[in-house]
Design an enzyme around this catalytic site. Structure first.
Site, short mmCIF file in Angstrom:
data_model
loop_
_atom_site.label_atom_id
_atom_site.label_comp_id
_atom_site.label_asym_id
_atom_site.label_seq_id
_atom_site.Cartn_x
_atom_site.Cartn_y
_atom_site.Cartn_z
N ARG A 137 -7.77 4.89 -0.94
CA ARG A 137 -6.90 4.73 -2.11
C ARG A 137 -7.50 3.72 -3.08
NH1 ARG A 137 -1.72 3.34 1.26
NH2 ARG A 137 -2.86 4.00 3.10
N GLU B 33 3.40 -3.48 14.50
CA GLU B 33 4.49 -2.78 13.80
C GLU B 33 5.37 -2.03 14.79
OE1 GLU B 33 1.13 -1.30 11.59
OE2 GLU B 33 2.38 -1.22 9.79
N ASN C 222 4.63 5.87 14.78
CA ASN C 222 4.11 5.62 13.44
C ASN C 222 3.21 6.82 13.14
OD1 ASN C 222 2.80 4.72 11.18
ND2 ASN C 222 2.20 2.74 12.05
N ARG D 260 8.50 4.53 11.94
CA ARG D 260 8.14 3.91 10.67
C ARG D 260 8.37 4.97 9.59
NH1 ARG D 260 2.10 3.09 8.46
NH2 ARG D 260 2.56 1.86 6.61
N HIS E 101 4.15 -1.99 3.85
CA HIS E 101 3.67 -2.72 5.04
C HIS E 101 4.71 -3.73 5.52
CE1 HIS E 101 -0.64 -1.65 3.68
NE2 HIS E 101 -0.32 -0.89 4.70
#
Ligand code: AMP
Length: 397
Positions: free
Chosen positions: A240, A378, A8, A92, A180
């Site tokens: 963000r 993940e 990732n 990812r 996500h």
């Protein structure tokens, strides 16, 4: 022993995990993070029992690229995990656009198509693809699989994919995608094991980390999500902005004289918790500060999360449970409680002690809504997808 590596890769860090392939699915052999890429790189990896396998920095490492550091990481794995034969690498990849949603083996054509999506995820996609390219150079024969963060939301109801823009733009791909997805897919699976009744109901999963979003799931499928066309939308994040009036973006350009790249840097890198607090993008640092701007940023984070959750409840026609995950969601009892307090009108009652312990269930027994904490993984989801993508279609049974 055959193993799969999951990567990732971000702008300044690469999270990775090595899984051995057992009869019960992928088993953790090592998990780690290479941080500080571009400044002071540092590698830490632990085995399945949390024992540190490596903890090292690089002298004068600021100039080392992702590729150079991946080279060192693979060299370390070769030296220290010699009985692990890496048979594939899974990655990812944040944006699959309209075309790519299932995990796919990487070839030249796919890489070129994914390059074209970089403007839709400028903070992530170039680094995701750089890691794929670096491994192609280091190990040209190693199969690599791209796993898309947008994939889990592929079957969103039509109404939640549309902006109020002319149809032709929607048809060109200017629409809501959601992100996500690897995290939410893992949460949906883990919830099905932990609480199958809740998993088959209406659940809002809250992935609250540096990036943050919500996913409204019914029976483990994505029905709506707080992020849209890019990973800028929705909640307030570390750097963000989350949802803002598009008129503000126009104003910045037409009245404040900002160029498009300057606006992009502002919205992706200088806003969110960092921009509002003026102190840090890191929630732990904000909790430690006594500056009122830090408190304001924390309050805004919780308020925005609760407000977006309320909107997603509409998409589900009600709610049975909430699951918190990722760095803040898994560890920060103050934020969880601040969000749940704003949702008290739903009949949520939080068990303060369980919440402080980050217990798997943090709601009271008589709460109308079950609230859970599930650590996301993940990298495991990437490993599962990578193995599945390597099996030729006819052999799937
Ligand atoms: P992630 O992107 O999932 O790694 O999450 C990063 C965010 O989680 C940062 O804002 C961290 O401050 C926050 N975080 C990580 N660990 C903790 C913790 N133990 N308590 C509070 N916040 C944490």
């Amino acid at each position: 022993m055959e193993a799969v590596v999951s990567l990732n890769s971000g702008s300044s860090s690469i999270k990775f995990a090595l899984f051995t392939l057992g009869p019960d699915g992928p088993q953790h052999a090592a998990v780690g993070k290479l941080e500080g890429i571009g400044t002071a790189p540092h590698l830490v990896a632990r085995d399945a029992n949390e024992v540190i396998l490596v903890d090292r920095g690089w002298d004068n490492g600021a100039a080392l690229t992702h590729e150079a550091l991946l080279h060192d990481l693979f060299a370390w794995a070769g030296d220290h995990l010699p009985d692990h034969d890496i048979v594939a690498a899974g990655h990812r990849v944040v944006h699959g656009g309209t075309e790519f949603f299932r995990p796919l083996c990487v070839d030249d054509a796919l890489l070129a198509a994914l390059d074209a999506l970089c403007p839709l995820a400028p903070l992530h996609q170039p680094h995701n693809l750089a890691a794929i390219r670096a491994i192609r150079t280091l190990a040209p024969e190693l199969p690599q699989v791209a796993c898309f963060d947008t994939g889990f939301h592929h079957e969103l109801p039509e109404v939640s994919t549309r902006f109020g823009l002319p149809r032709a733009l929607h048809d060109k791909g200017i629409r809501r995608y959601g992100f996500h997805g690897l995290s939410y897919e893992y949460i949906a699976r883990a919830l099905r094991e932990a609480d199958p009744v809740l998993a088959s109901g209406r659940v809002i999963a809250a992935h609250l980390g540096n990036g943050a979003s919500l996913c409204a799931m019914r029976d483990g499928l994505s029905m709506d999500t707080a992020m849209g066309f890019t990973a800028l939308d929705g909640l307030l994040m570390g750097t963000r902005c989350g949802t803002i009036d598009p008129g503000a973006v126009l104003h910045l350009q037409t009245q404040e004289g900002m160029t498009a790249p300057a606006v992009e840097a502002l919205l992706y890198k200088q806003s969110g918790l960092l921009g509002v607090s003026g102190i840090s993008s890191d929630m732990r640092a904000l909790h430690m500060s006594d500056d009122p701007h830090a408190a304001e940023a924390i309050e805004l984070f919780a308020w925005r999360a609760a407000r977006e959750a309320s909107a997603l409840i509409l998409s589900l026609g009600g709610i049975d449970g909430i699951v918190f995950t990722a760095g803040i969601g898994e560890n920060d009892s103050v934020i969880r409680s601040a969000i749940c307090e704003r949702l008290a009108w739903l009949g949520i009652a939080i068990d303060a002690q369980a919440n402080t312990r980050n217990a798997p269930v943090i709601s009271m027994a008589d709460s109308e809504i079950i609230v859970r904490v599930i650590p996301t993984d993940e990298e495991r989801m990437i490993a599962i997808h990578t193995l599945a993508a390597l099996v030729p279609a006819g052999d799937a049974s």
